[in-house]
Design a protein around this motif. Structure first.
Motif, PDB file in Angstrom:
ATOM      1  N   GLY A   1       0.820  -1.197   0.000  1.00  0.00           N
ATOM      2  CA  GLY A   1       0.000   0.000   0.000  1.00  0.00           C
ATOM      3  C   GLY A   1       0.854   1.247   0.000  1.00  0.00           C
ATOM      4  N   THR A   2       0.499   2.203   0.851  1.00  0.00           N
ATOM      5  CA  THR A   2       1.239   3.462   0.920  1.00  0.00           C
ATOM      6  C   THR A   2       2.614   3.303   1.558  1.00  0.00           C
ATOM      7  N   LYS A   3       2.876   2.156   2.171  1.00  0.00           N
ATOM      8  CA  LYS A   3       4.191   1.937   2.773  1.00  0.00           C
ATOM      9  C   LYS A   3       5.288   1.837   1.722  1.00  0.00           C
ATOM     10  N   ALA A   4       4.898   1.584   0.459  1.00  0.00           N
ATOM     11  CA  ALA A   4       5.895   1.511  -0.601  1.00  0.00           C
ATOM     12  C   ALA A   4       6.486   2.875  -0.920  1.00  0.00           C
ATOM     13  N   CYS A   5       5.770   3.942  -0.588  1.00  0.00           N
ATOM     14  CA  CYS A   5       6.302   5.288  -0.801  1.00  0.00           C
ATOM     15  C   CYS A   5       7.410   5.576   0.216  1.00  0.00           C
ATOM     16  N   LYS A   6       8.508   6.083  -0.280  1.00  0.00           N
ATOM     17  CA  LYS A   6       9.625   6.449   0.587  1.00  0.00           C
ATOM     18  C   LYS A   6       9.650   7.966   0.724  1.00  0.00           C
ATOM     19  N   LEU A   7       9.532   8.422   1.948  1.00  0.00           N
ATOM     20  CA  LEU A   7       9.515   9.848   2.213  1.00  0.00           C
ATOM     21  C   LEU A   7      10.930  10.412   2.235  1.00  0.00           C
TER      22      LEU A   7
ATOM     23  N   GLN B   1       4.003   9.938 -21.451  1.00  0.00           N
ATOM     24  CA  GLN B   1       4.185   9.185 -22.685  1.00  0.00           C
ATOM     25  C   GLN B   1       3.860  10.096 -23.865  1.00  0.00           C
ATOM     26  N   LYS B   2       4.864  10.360 -24.672  1.00  0.00           N
ATOM     27  CA  LYS B   2       4.718  11.290 -25.798  1.00  0.00           C
ATOM     28  C   LYS B   2       4.567  10.495 -27.090  1.00  0.00           C
ATOM     29  N   THR B   3       3.566  10.821 -27.855  1.00  0.00           N
ATOM     30  CA  THR B   3       3.338  10.198 -29.168  1.00  0.00           C
ATOM     31  C   THR B   3       3.039  11.299 -30.173  1.00  0.00           C
ATOM     32  N   ASP B   4       3.283  11.010 -31.490  1.00  0.00           N
ATOM     33  CA  ASP B   4       2.959  11.978 -32.549  1.00  0.00           C
ATOM     34  C   ASP B   4       2.258  11.251 -33.675  1.00  0.00           C
ATOM     35  N   SER B   5       1.902  11.991 -34.687  1.00  0.00           N
ATOM     36  CA  SER B   5       1.126  11.438 -35.796  1.00  0.00           C
ATOM     37  C   SER B   5       1.974  10.667 -36.788  1.00  0.00           C
ATOM     38  N   GLN B   6       3.266  10.660 -36.647  1.00  0.00           N
ATOM     39  CA  GLN B   6       4.150   9.981 -37.601  1.00  0.00           C
ATOM     40  C   GLN B   6       4.508   8.566 -37.168  1.00  0.00           C
ATOM     41  N   ASP B   7       3.757   8.045 -36.212  1.00  0.00           N
ATOM     42  CA  ASP B   7       3.946   6.668 -35.752  1.00  0.00           C
ATOM     43  C   ASP B   7       5.359   6.403 -35.253  1.00  0.00           C
ATOM     44  N   LYS B   8       5.942   7.401 -34.642  1.00  0.00           N
ATOM     45  CA  LYS B   8       7.252   7.205 -34.041  1.00  0.00           C
ATOM     46  C   LYS B   8       7.095   6.469 -32.715  1.00  0.00           C
ATOM     47  N   PRO B   9       8.163   5.827 -32.245  1.00  0.00           N
ATOM     48  CA  PRO B   9       8.067   5.129 -30.954  1.00  0.00           C
ATOM     49  C   PRO B   9       7.691   6.092 -29.827  1.00  0.00           C
ATOM     50  N   THR B  10       6.893   5.602 -28.920  1.00  0.00           N
ATOM     51  CA  THR B  10       6.458   6.414 -27.792  1.00  0.00           C
ATOM     52  C   THR B  10       7.633   6.682 -26.859  1.00  0.00           C
ATOM     53  N   ILE B  11       7.770   7.941 -26.476  1.00  0.00           N
ATOM     54  CA  ILE B  11       8.846   8.342 -25.569  1.00  0.00           C
ATOM     55  C   ILE B  11       8.269   8.433 -24.165  1.00  0.00           C
ATOM     56  N   THR B  12       8.819   7.669 -23.239  1.00  0.00           N
ATOM     57  CA  THR B  12       8.348   7.653 -21.857  1.00  0.00           C
ATOM     58  C   THR B  12       9.321   8.423 -20.982  1.00  0.00           C
ATOM     59  N   THR B  13       8.789   9.364 -20.235  1.00  0.00           N
ATOM     60  CA  THR B  13       9.586  10.195 -19.338  1.00  0.00           C
ATOM     61  C   THR B  13       9.050  10.069 -17.926  1.00  0.00           C
ATOM     62  N   ILE B  14       9.943   9.866 -16.979  1.00  0.00           N
ATOM     63  CA  ILE B  14       9.539   9.798 -15.574  1.00  0.00           C
ATOM     64  C   ILE B  14       9.424  11.226 -15.044  1.00  0.00           C
ATOM     65  N   VAL B  15       8.216  11.596 -14.654  1.00  0.00           N
ATOM     66  CA  VAL B  15       7.975  12.946 -14.127  1.00  0.00           C
ATOM     67  C   VAL B  15       8.301  13.012 -12.642  1.00  0.00           C
ATOM     68  N   GLY B  16       8.045  11.942 -11.909  1.00  0.00           N
ATOM     69  CA  GLY B  16       8.328  11.907 -10.480  1.00  0.00           C
ATOM     70  C   GLY B  16       8.398  10.483  -9.979  1.00  0.00           C
ATOM     71  N   SER B  17       9.181  10.257  -8.938  1.00  0.00           N
ATOM     72  CA  SER B  17       9.362   8.917  -8.381  1.00  0.00           C
ATOM     73  C   SER B  17       8.760   8.841  -6.984  1.00  0.00           C
ATOM     74  N   TYR B  18       8.088   7.732  -6.706  1.00  0.00           N
ATOM     75  CA  TYR B  18       7.496   7.569  -5.375  1.00  0.00           C
ATOM     76  C   TYR B  18       8.541   7.157  -4.336  1.00  0.00           C
ATOM     77  N   THR B  19       9.772   6.917  -4.798  1.00  0.00           N
ATOM     78  CA  THR B  19      10.843   6.630  -3.846  1.00  0.00           C
ATOM     79  C   THR B  19      11.410   7.910  -3.224  1.00  0.00           C
ATOM     80  N   SER B  20      10.899   9.056  -3.678  1.00  0.00           N
ATOM     81  CA  SER B  20      11.287  10.349  -3.107  1.00  0.00           C
ATOM     82  C   SER B  20      10.016  11.187  -2.986  1.00  0.00           C
ATOM     83  N   THR B  21       9.280  10.936  -1.912  1.00  0.00           N
ATOM     84  CA  THR B  21       7.936  11.485  -1.754  1.00  0.00           C
ATOM     85  C   THR B  21       7.885  12.498  -0.622  1.00  0.00           C
ATOM     86  N   LYS B  22       6.991  13.444  -0.783  1.00  0.00           N
ATOM     87  CA  LYS B  22       6.663  14.391   0.276  1.00  0.00           C
ATOM     88  C   LYS B  22       5.148  14.533   0.313  1.00  0.00           C
TER      89      LYS B  22
END
Length: 280
Positions: free
Chosen positions: A33-39, A93-114
């Protein structure tokens, strides 16, 4: 027969182990549960705020934003791997109309939570996302999820703002409505009112159930359909006798209207016989 039982049992056990491993990998058995979040700064107050979000643990929320020819899909998961990306609380997850591979970017990690909370809201901050390429002095991305109380709407993630036009402390701001952060509803009834309601309910059950029993089972008619009619009649008579004994005084003789006249004078005198005075 014994030669075939051992291999069959072994294969069943092997399939059970593989199934559990697969489910654990997909997060089905994520019982932390929420215990997986690291403060960032472990404290009892922040941990208590996270515990309020326990009903949302393991759930995934997503929203898609379109900009010209590109579309961005944001996935948020509370204390879990968003989109299956390890340690990612929010991904883009960024996608465009040219069927390029989806680019995944980590916006935030739950291992560093406040976690910061109020009476009907919780602000969750995920740090240590992927670094910017040419914005914010290449600092790590940060996601702020504002979870507000809403008892009528659940699970609608919205992108409010992406602030990257500054030198530092850039962030992504999201908003989520949930009833998990709503304060508990306090009862407006007093203890006396609750006791009265329970009493009225018991009396109603007694009267209705007794009436049906007397009418359908016993076959009583008229006033005898009232449950325990003989008992209640006797109780009424005894109550009336007790009230008469306590509240009413004894009969007293009324005082005469004139003074000087005693009650003895008012007593009826014996009738005198004067038959002997009549002429013979």
């Amino acid at each position: 027969m014994k030669l075939f039982r051992i291999p069959m049992r072994g294969s069943v056990l092997l399939w059970a182990i593989l199934t559990q491993l697969l489910l654990c990998r997909n997060g089905v058995f994520a019982g932390n549960g929420t215990k997986a979040c690291k403060l960032q700064d472990e404290s009892a107050s922040q941990r208590k705020v996270l515990e309020r979000l326990e009903p949302l643990a393991g759930k995934s929320f997503s929203v898609t934003v379109k900009k010209e020819k590109e579309s961005y899909t944001y996935v948020f998961q509370l204390c879990g791997d968003a989109g299956g990306v390890k340690n990612a609380g929010v991904i883009q997850q960024k996608t465009d109309s040219q069927d390029k591979p989806t680019i995944t970017t980590i916006v935030g990690s739950y291992t560093s939570t406040k976690a910061i909370g109020g009476s009907d809201w919780v602000m969750l901050i995920y740090h240590d996302g992927d670094k910017y390429d040419s914005h914010c002095n290449n600092e790590a991305r940060k996601a702020i999820i504002m979870i507000s109380c809403n008892k009528n709407k659940e699970g609608d993630l919205e992108v409010i703002l992406e602030d990257r036009d500054r030198q530092s402390d850039c962030f992504y701001l999201f908003e989520l409505d949930s009833s998990a952060v709503c304060p508990p509803v306090q009862s407006q009834l007093s203890a006396g009112s609750i006791i009265l309601i329970i009493g009225f309910c018991l009396v109603a059950v007694y009267l209705i159930g007794g009436f049906l029993y007397q009418r359908l089972i016993v076959g009583a008619k008229g006033m005898e359909q009232f449950p325990n009619y003989a008992f209640w009649v006797e109780v009424g008579n005894l109550s009336a006798d007790g009230c008469d004994f306590v509240c009413r005084s004894k009969n007293r003789e009324e005082a005469p209207a004139y003074r000087g006249v005693t009650t003895d004078a008012l007593d009826e005198e014996p009738e005198e016989r004067d038959d002997h005075l009549l002429p013979m």
